[in-house]
Scaffold this active site. Structure first.
Site, PDB file in Angstrom:
ATOM      1  CD  GLU A   1      -2.973   5.421   6.648  1.00 24.20           C
ATOM      2  OE1 GLU A   1      -2.982   5.442   5.397  1.00 24.20           O
ATOM      3  OE2 GLU A   1      -2.031   4.922   7.301  1.00 24.20           O
TER       4      GLU A   1
ATOM      5  N   GLY B   1       2.845   2.446  10.705  1.00 24.07           N
ATOM      6  CA  GLY B   1       3.779   3.562  10.553  1.00 24.07           C
ATOM      7  C   GLY B   1       4.513   3.948  11.830  1.00 24.07           C
TER       8      GLY B   1
ATOM      9  CD  GLU C   1      -3.164  -2.408   7.348  1.00 24.17           C
ATOM     10  OE1 GLU C   1      -2.091  -2.622   6.777  1.00 24.17           O
ATOM     11  OE2 GLU C   1      -3.807  -1.367   7.178  1.00 24.17           O
TER      12      GLU C   1
ATOM     13  CG  HIS D   1      -5.728   1.782   5.335  1.00 25.15           C
ATOM     14  ND1 HIS D   1      -5.305   2.728   6.234  1.00 25.15           N
ATOM     15  CD2 HIS D   1      -4.682   0.951   5.143  1.00 25.15           C
ATOM     16  CE1 HIS D   1      -4.051   2.486   6.557  1.00 25.15           C
ATOM     17  NE2 HIS D   1      -3.641   1.408   5.918  1.00 25.15           N
TER      18      HIS D   1
ATOM     19  N   GLY E   1       5.182   1.425   4.460  1.00 26.12           N
ATOM     20  CA  GLY E   1       6.499   2.017   4.217  1.00 26.12           C
ATOM     21  C   GLY E   1       7.475   1.118   3.477  1.00 26.12           C
TER      22      GLY E   1
ATOM     23  CB  SER F   1       5.648  -1.566  12.031  1.00 25.26           C
ATOM     24  OG  SER F   1       5.277  -0.224  12.273  1.00 25.26           O
TER      25      SER F   1
ATOM     26  CG  ASN G   1      -1.749   1.225   1.386  1.00 19.72           C
ATOM     27  OD1 ASN G   1      -1.796   2.050   0.475  1.00 19.72           O
ATOM     28  ND2 ASN G   1      -2.404   1.364   2.523  1.00 19.72           N
ATOM     29  CD1 TRP G   2       3.418   1.117  -3.089  1.00 21.49           C
ATOM     30  CD2 TRP G   2       3.505   2.533  -4.825  1.00 21.49           C
ATOM     31  NE1 TRP G   2       4.180   0.533  -4.074  1.00 21.49           N
ATOM     32  CE2 TRP G   2       4.240   1.374  -5.140  1.00 21.49           C
ATOM     33  CE3 TRP G   2       3.418   3.556  -5.768  1.00 21.49           C
ATOM     34  CZ2 TRP G   2       4.897   1.229  -6.373  1.00 21.49           C
ATOM     35  CZ3 TRP G   2       4.050   3.412  -6.984  1.00 21.49           C
ATOM     36  CH2 TRP G   2       4.797   2.247  -7.273  1.00 21.49           C
ATOM     37  CE  LYS G   3      -0.174   3.243   4.707  1.00 17.85           C
ATOM     38  NZ  LYS G   3      -0.078   3.331   6.156  1.00 17.85           N
TER      39      LYS G   3
HETATM   40  P1  13P Z   1       3.292   0.498   7.567  1.00 16.96           P
HETATM   41  O1  13P Z   1       3.798  -0.788   6.979  1.00 16.96           O
HETATM   42  O2  13P Z   1       3.990   1.703   7.030  1.00 16.96           O
HETATM   43  O3  13P Z   1       3.215   0.447   9.049  1.00 16.96           O
HETATM   44  O4  13P Z   1       1.775   0.666   7.045  1.00 16.96           O
HETATM   45  C1  13P Z   1       0.920  -0.388   7.137  1.00 16.96           C
HETATM   46  C2  13P Z   1      -0.316  -0.076   6.393  1.00 16.96           C
HETATM   47  O5  13P Z   1      -1.072   0.808   6.788  1.00 16.96           O
HETATM   48  C3  13P Z   1      -0.600  -0.830   5.175  1.00 16.96           C
HETATM   49  O6  13P Z   1      -1.888  -0.603   4.730  1.00 16.96           O
END
Ligand code: 13P
Length: 253
Positions: free
Chosen positions: A100, A176, A170, A98, A238, A216, A9-11
């Site tokens: 977010e 993150g 998650e 997600h 990330g 993470s 997931n590149w966000k």
């Molecule tokens: P990180 O791997 O950066 O913690 O993010 C996880 C995530 O939100 C994947 O959707």
């Protein structure tokens, strides 16, 4: 169908030229040294880069997902992208729910359920995210929270529809932050999620469901997480932005 999967997931990251370089690098690495046949690799770039990514993926062994989809099917919804549009671009997966999106865009369970329905109706497999925030874990209500998210977002589906859903657990406190869930914590929640599916849809479908861990997860901790019996892979933030790290994660089963 239960499969081993690593999804990136590149966000909201990367310029177009950087994104193209990253997708190309991933393609070059796996073309030179193919993935294990039973591992599926998915990249979820921003909408704007999907065409570039599906073009490169069509010549390689990986798959493309979107990070979001509209809750509406078509029409006067300026700025939205429909599941039909994604389907027409050869997008195979879509992240839905997600944390977010739940937090910053206030996406409620009913909206997420509508997105799941539209994705499935357009032959896109939802990667449905669930997970508790830290205070919920500390209050020992994390199982209740995840249960409610899954029931409200997914349990209206028929067994045939549910068969095409991937779940990603998650924990929000791990996203993150560098604070990864322990393999035991991940396994405990994944086993719980599988037990919910068993109760609702039966043992066969529960056993067939892919459940990813996210938060993470990186090249150093993936192997231990993926060795847990109910952890079928990862949803990576990330670490999916570095081709070598990301591919290393796909080789951690
Ligand atoms: P990180 O791997 O950066 O913690 O993010 C996880 C995530 O939100 C994947 O959707």
């Amino acid at each position: 169908m239960r499969k081993k999967m690593v999804a990136g997931n590149w966000k909201m990251n990367q310029r177009f030229d950087e994104a193209e370089e990253l997708v190309s690098e991933i393609a070059d690495i796996i073309d030179a040294q193919p993935l294990d046949e039973d591992v599926e690799l998915v990249i979820c770039p921003p909408y704007l880069f999907l065409e570039m990514a599906t073009d490169i993926a069509s010549e390689s062994e990986f798959h493309i997902g979107a990070q979001n989809v509209s809750e509406y099917d078509k029409g006067a919804f300026t700025g939205e992208v429909s599941a039909l549009m994604l389907n027409s671009m050869d997008v195979e997966y879509c992240i839905i729910g997600h944390s977010e999106r739940r937090k910053y865009f206030d996406e409620k369970d009913e909206v997420l359920a509508a997105k799941v329905n539209l994705a499935l109706a357009n032959e896109i497999e939802p990667i449905f995210c669930c997970g508790e925030v830290l205070s919920e874990r500390e209050a020992n209500i994390h199982f209740d929270i995840v249960k409610a998210q899954i029931e409200k977002g997914l349990f209206h589906l028929s067994p045939e529809q549910f068969y095409n859903v991937v779940i990603a657990y998650e924990p929000v406190w791990a996203i993150g932050t560098g604070v990864v869930a322990s393999p035991a914590q991940a396994q405990e929640m994944h086993a719980f999620i599988r037990s919910l599916i068993k109760e609702k849809y039966g043992a066969e479908l529960a056993d067939d469901t892919t459940i990813l861990y996210g938060g993470s997860c990186n090249a150093s901790n993936a192997a231990e997480l993926f060795s847990q019996p109910d952890v079928d892979g990862g949803l990576i933030g990330g670490a999916s932005l570095k081709a070598k790290d990301f591919i290393q994660i796909t080789r951690s089963f």
